[in-house]
Design an enzyme around this catalytic site. Structure first.
Site, mmCIF file in Angstrom:
data_model
loop_
_atom_site.group_PDB
_atom_site.id
_atom_site.type_symbol
_atom_site.label_atom_id
_atom_site.label_comp_id
_atom_site.label_asym_id
_atom_site.label_seq_id
_atom_site.Cartn_x
_atom_site.Cartn_y
_atom_site.Cartn_z
ATOM 1 N N LYS A 142 55.456 41.921 -23.752
ATOM 2 C CA LYS A 142 54.082 42.394 -23.896
ATOM 3 C C LYS A 142 53.167 41.261 -24.369
ATOM 4 O O LYS A 142 53.590 40.408 -25.158
ATOM 5 C CB LYS A 142 54.018 43.536 -24.915
ATOM 6 C CG LYS A 142 55.082 44.614 -24.707
ATOM 7 C CD LYS A 142 55.053 45.656 -25.814
ATOM 8 C CE LYS A 142 56.272 46.548 -25.746
ATOM 9 N NZ LYS A 142 57.465 45.931 -26.370
ATOM 10 N N ASP A 173 63.777 45.647 -24.441
ATOM 11 C CA ASP A 173 62.331 45.615 -24.680
ATOM 12 C C ASP A 173 62.001 44.656 -25.809
ATOM 13 O O ASP A 173 62.540 44.768 -26.913
ATOM 14 C CB ASP A 173 61.840 47.028 -25.038
ATOM 15 C CG ASP A 173 60.349 47.068 -25.319
ATOM 16 O OD1 ASP A 173 59.589 47.409 -24.393
ATOM 17 O OD2 ASP A 173 59.937 46.760 -26.460
ATOM 18 N N TYR A 209 56.797 40.316 -31.572
ATOM 19 C CA TYR A 209 58.062 40.438 -32.305
ATOM 20 C C TYR A 209 58.625 39.085 -32.722
ATOM 21 O O TYR A 209 59.457 39.007 -33.626
ATOM 22 C CB TYR A 209 59.110 41.171 -31.471
ATOM 23 C CG TYR A 209 58.706 42.545 -30.996
ATOM 24 C CD1 TYR A 209 57.605 43.216 -31.534
ATOM 25 C CD2 TYR A 209 59.421 43.189 -29.987
ATOM 26 C CE1 TYR A 209 57.229 44.467 -31.089
ATOM 27 C CE2 TYR A 209 59.050 44.450 -29.532
ATOM 28 C CZ TYR A 209 57.954 45.077 -30.084
ATOM 29 O OH TYR A 209 57.593 46.313 -29.621
ATOM 30 N N HIS A 212 49.780 45.200 -25.093
ATOM 31 C CA HIS A 212 50.385 45.804 -26.279
ATOM 32 C C HIS A 212 49.491 46.855 -26.949
ATOM 33 O O HIS A 212 49.968 47.889 -27.409
ATOM 34 C CB HIS A 212 50.764 44.713 -27.286
ATOM 35 C CG HIS A 212 51.942 45.059 -28.128
ATOM 36 N ND1 HIS A 212 52.818 44.111 -28.621
ATOM 37 C CD2 HIS A 212 52.407 46.250 -28.577
ATOM 38 C CE1 HIS A 212 53.761 44.715 -29.335
ATOM 39 N NE2 HIS A 212 53.531 46.012 -29.322
#
Length: 279
Positions: free
Chosen positions: A82, A48, A53, A115
């Protein structure tokens, strides 16, 4: 649930592993790539990540190296990313998907998600995700951090029901009503921050059950997730923890254990409230 390949079947028939590796907070580049390679070499099949990120390039590199080293086909992995809040919208979400796919170096994603439920934006983004799904660019589409009223609002106009809702979920935040709502509509609940960033690992109830089962507190909590029918994706940077976290398929919590852990709920969050965030 026998091993790391064990999967739940989403409402569109796609299989999603019950257990995977979360990558939030893992630095892009070699650190991320090494985590991915280690996880896949030790049986993980679900990874994931997210645009936020900032490590999609490292995830992609790790996936590439792991597939080369193990000989596994790409189809054996389940890769999630996402779309971030700044890209919510129809055209912008489609463009964000292409950027993520390029960074990951993949031809398709197994799951692509919104998200956060940014008011006034997530419906247009969902239309984009529906197009990606219809076009075969993604195997499944979902949302993150959606409360019941967000889901109800989305479903009022959606052509496709989300396959997954990834939310903060741990013994201090069991989200029972949301979980029941999702189950009734065939939406798979998935836990982020299942270990509450370590805050709950030294709770006396968790420690007692860990001693009884001869497992770690983390393993007890992650097993609790699975027995509640919740997909879980703990994050770790170290090989020891990556392996240890996954060793939860050789024991089972009793009904009493499950009830005692669930009773720890305080509706306490460590992340933002989906009804009150400003990012």
């Amino acid at each position: 649930m026998e091993n790391l390949s064990s999967a739940t079947v989403l409402h569109n028939g796609v299989e999603m592993p019950w257990f995977g590796l979360g990558t939030s907070g893992i630095k892009d580049g070699a650190e991320t790539a090494n985590c991915i390679r280690t996880a896949i070499a030790n049986g993980y099949r679900s990874i994931d990540t997210a645009a936020l990120y900032g490590n999609e390039t490292g995830v992609g590199q790790g996936v590439y190296e792991a597939l080369r080293e193990t000989g596994l086909p790409r189809e054996n992995l389940f890769i999630t990313s996402k779309v971030w809040n700044s890209d919510l919208g129809y055209d912008s979400a489609l463009a964000a998907f292409e950027t993520s796919l390029e960074k990951l170096g993949l031809d398709y994603l197994d799951l692509y998600m919104i998200h956060w439920p940014v008011k006034g934006k997530y419906k247009d983004a969902w239309r984009a995700l529906e197009k990606l799904y219809k076009d075969g660019r993604v195997k499944a589409i979902g949302v993150c951090n959606f409360n019941i009223h967000h889901l109800e609002d989305l479903l009022a106009d959606a052509e496709i029901v989300p396959m997954v809702n990834q939310v903060e979920y741990h013994p201090m935040l069991t989200q029972n009503e949301l979980h029941e709502f999702c189950k009734a509509r065939g939406i798979q609940l998935e836990a982020w921050s299942p270990l509450m960033k370590g805050e709950i690992l030294n709770h006396p109830v968790i420690e007692e059950i860990a001693m009884k089962t001869e497992k770690t507190p983390a393993q007890v909590i992650l097993r609790w997730d699975l027995q509640n029918g919740v997909v879980t994706i703990p994050k770790s940077k170290t090989e020891f923890r990556i392996i240890q976290n996954s060793q939860i398929f050789d024991f089972e919590l009793t009904d009493d254990d499950m009830e005692r852990i669930s009773a720890l709920n305080e509706n306490r969050r460590i992340g933002a409230d989906p009804d009150d965030f400003d990012f």
